[in-house]
Structures are given as C-alpha cells and as structure tokens.
Design an enzyme around this catalytic site. Structure first.
Site: not given
Length: 217
Positions: A19, A181-184
C-alpha cells in the site's frame, strides 16, 4: 490458473499487500508471518480471500466511514440535498462511480507511460505495445487493473489519473510472469527474449481470474 505453475512460484507472491501511505510504500502482512508464506495451489484461496478483505474492507474502512458521515450530513439537511442533486446529472454520477466505458486508447496509454531499465526504443517495449494493441477490450481492462488496480479510466483518460504509469525492467528469470506495484502504477517484467514468450506471459496475467486476484499487490 494451472496448479503446477502456481506451485512453481511463477507468480512470485507471498501473503502481503503493498500500500501507499503518506507517499511512501508500505508492505502489510495479510497474516502473521505472511512475508515468508509463499502462495501455492493449496493456500491460494485463503490468499485471495485475505487480499480482498484487506483491499476492499480493512484498508479503506476509515475513508468509507468519513464518506458515509459526509453523505449522511448531506442527506439529513434538506438545503444540502437540494443543492447536491440539482447540480448532479445521472450521467455525472455514473461516471463518478464507474469511470468511462469507452475502449482504452493504447496511444494514450503509451503516451502516459515511462520506463525504468528500459528505453522506449528497446525491442521489448515495441513488442509490449504491439501485443497490447492486439488485445481484446476485456484483456486491456484486466491488464490495466493488474497494473494499477483501476479497471475503468476517468472520463479524461490516462491524464485523469493521479500519476503516470511506469514499466520497470527486472533481472528475474524469463520464466517469471510480470508483477505489479499497483500503488505506484508500476508494471515489472524481465527483458523477455522473444515476442512469443512475452505474449504468453501477458496472456496469463490478462486472464480475468489471474489479473484480478493474483497479479496485484
């Protein structure tokens, strides 16, 4: 996904969820000792259940509580109700909730993507966009979700996102699937040796049950 591929750690997943908190990356264990617990064919269902619980319940509980309180304040005040609904068309509400249903524009996608470890002229990047351009509408949506946790773009397209997208080159084996890295908004994969190998790896992660369950963290 094939159980043998999962047991070979092709996805490279453990019981953690990544996250973003105050601009920094934070890795949260989905269970005690989750960092060292590799996802396999026997525990993948608990992994998915834990990931869903954390992503859609635990991680957003505070934000949902504030939203609910604010919406309740509007609904309890007749003056605010009238003002709110007078300035909101049904189409506006639909876009706010679901985003745009238009097909994803690959040229717009490419224009809002940067590279780390690759350069735009690398053959792997050329292959990547060629493969994406040939994907079905649904496959593009699954890839976008795998990459960003976003399945529907804002009305403005990629320019309406909070950040540009990134493709990172990794030093992992060519046998490994892409990771994210879905948050980024980062998609990571090695320099696959052929377009056929890359297409096969992307085909796996753009299956609905893979891209929306195993591929994002």
């Amino acid at each position: 996904m094939d159980s043998e591929a999962v047991d070979q750690d092709a996805l490279g997943l453990t019981f953690v969820h990544e996250i973003e908190e105050l601009g920094t990356r934070k890795v949260v264990e989905l269970c005690p000792g989750g960092r060292s617990m590799v996802v396999n064919s026997e525990n993948r269902r608990p992994y998915v259940d834990s990931l869903i619980q954390h992503r859609f319940v635990i991680a957003i509980a505070e934000q949902v509580a504030h939203f609910a309180q604010g919406f309740a304040d509007i609904m309890s005040c007749r003056r605010l109700q009238r003002s709110f609904f007078q300035c909101l068309d049904p189409e506006d509400l639909d876009w706010m909730l679901h985003g745009s249903e238009r097909e994803i524009c690959v040229d717009d996608w490419k224009a809002h993507t940067e590279y780390h470890g690759f350069v735009e002229s690398d053959v792997q990047i050329s292959w990547f966009w060629k493969i994406v351009g040939r994907m079905t509408r649904e496959q593009k949506k699954v890839l976008l979700f795998f990459w960003t946790s976003i399945k529907y773009l804002p009305v403005e397209g990629f320019s309406g996102l909070a950040s540009r997208l990134y493709i990172y080159r990794t030093s992992e084996s060519f046998e490994r699937l892409p990771s994210s890295h879905t948050c980024f908004y980062r998609l990571c994969f090695p320099a696959y040796p052929t377009i056929t190998v890359m297409q096969d790896r992307l085909r796996i992660i753009t299956q609905e049950h893979v891209g929306c369950s195993f591929g994002t963290w």
